[in-house]
Scaffold this active site. Sequence first.
Site, PDB file in Angstrom:
ATOM      1  N   HIS A 214       5.965 -19.585 -18.605  1.00 16.50           N
ATOM      2  CA  HIS A 214       6.628 -18.554 -19.168  1.00 16.50           C
ATOM      3  C   HIS A 214       7.143 -17.552 -18.159  1.00 16.50           C
ATOM      4  O   HIS A 214       8.212 -16.891 -18.099  1.00 16.50           O
ATOM      5  CB  HIS A 214       5.951 -17.821 -20.226  1.00 16.50           C
ATOM      6  CG  HIS A 214       6.038 -18.715 -21.364  1.00 16.50           C
ATOM      7  ND1 HIS A 214       5.106 -19.868 -21.658  1.00 16.50           N
ATOM      8  CD2 HIS A 214       6.387 -18.466 -22.694  1.00 16.50           C
ATOM      9  CE1 HIS A 214       5.593 -20.293 -23.036  1.00 16.50           C
ATOM     10  NE2 HIS A 214       6.361 -19.470 -23.689  1.00 16.50           N
ATOM     11  N   HIS A 256      -3.244 -16.775 -20.516  1.00 17.05           N
ATOM     12  CA  HIS A 256      -3.241 -17.038 -19.025  1.00 17.05           C
ATOM     13  C   HIS A 256      -4.054 -15.664 -18.238  1.00 17.05           C
ATOM     14  O   HIS A 256      -4.244 -14.833 -18.968  1.00 17.05           O
ATOM     15  CB  HIS A 256      -1.970 -17.046 -18.081  1.00 17.05           C
ATOM     16  CG  HIS A 256      -0.774 -18.019 -18.317  1.00 17.05           C
ATOM     17  ND1 HIS A 256      -1.181 -19.317 -17.708  1.00 17.05           N
ATOM     18  CD2 HIS A 256      -0.024 -18.115 -19.455  1.00 17.05           C
ATOM     19  CE1 HIS A 256      -0.224 -19.897 -18.489  1.00 17.05           C
ATOM     20  NE2 HIS A 256       0.429 -19.459 -19.375  1.00 17.05           N
TER      21      HIS A 256
END
Length: 295
Positions: A214, A256
């Site tokens: 992303h 993440h």
Amino acid sequence: MPSPRRNVDARPLAASASSSSGGPGSPAHGGGGGGGRFEFQSLLSSRAPGLDPTCTRLRASESPVHRRGSFPLAGAGPSQAPPAPLPEEDRMDLNPSFLGIALRSLLAIDLWLSKKLGVCAGESSSWGSMRPLMKLLEISGHGIPWLLGTLYCLSRSDSWAGREVLMNLLFALLLDLLLVALIKGLVRRRRPAHNQMDMFVTLSVDKYSFPSGHATRAALVSRFILNHLVLAIPLRVLVVLWAFILGLSRVMLGRHNVTDVAFGFFLGYTQYSIVDYCWLSPHNAPVLFLLWNQQ
């Protein structure tokens, strides 16, 4: 001139006593020195028969030198071999490199900061009520909506300039998917422990976290839009804010670590440079554009 030791050892005791007592210039004339010498020799002669010669000298085995192990005995067996060195993996590294210390410290800080920022990792987290909004941002940066939207716009475009821009955007998105999947498969860094695997449309490599796809897509698309679309300043600011908040949401959702997002931004920024260098146009890729026009 004969030595006094030979005179004492060679001559009989009586002769020695007579000469020492009667001879001119002997010590007897000077006082009681001769009597003392006679008594000393008598003491030695009385002890001589029962004295063991081996006891009058220090045994070699009892010598302090040999007890300390400085000089091994001549008759001793062969010395023991030194112990074998430890294998390389069992040795303790007492002098680690500066790079290793820096990397371990960076990893520890990354894990600690990622856990602190994961405030939307679950419904029971401190910012759990913001989780639906963060998941909406997650969908806005997913690869599938961007691919489908680019293909739809490309099919509806009726100008050569628009098709050229959209064709290169499609090339950039495909390049991003390929590079991110390749790096994730090589690094294989697991996602944070506090992450919930409820992501939108995942693939096999999506179980790994480095780098953030992303974040790479946000940096790539935002730079692409800012360079090829004419937008007002407020819209340009919104594009930059969208990319930044999208990357931050990946850490807040627990998807993440911080370094995954940071490297993702760097990789996406670099990917646009590759796309710009390999820019597709009707001049360098005429076959591709002709095939698309026939469709």
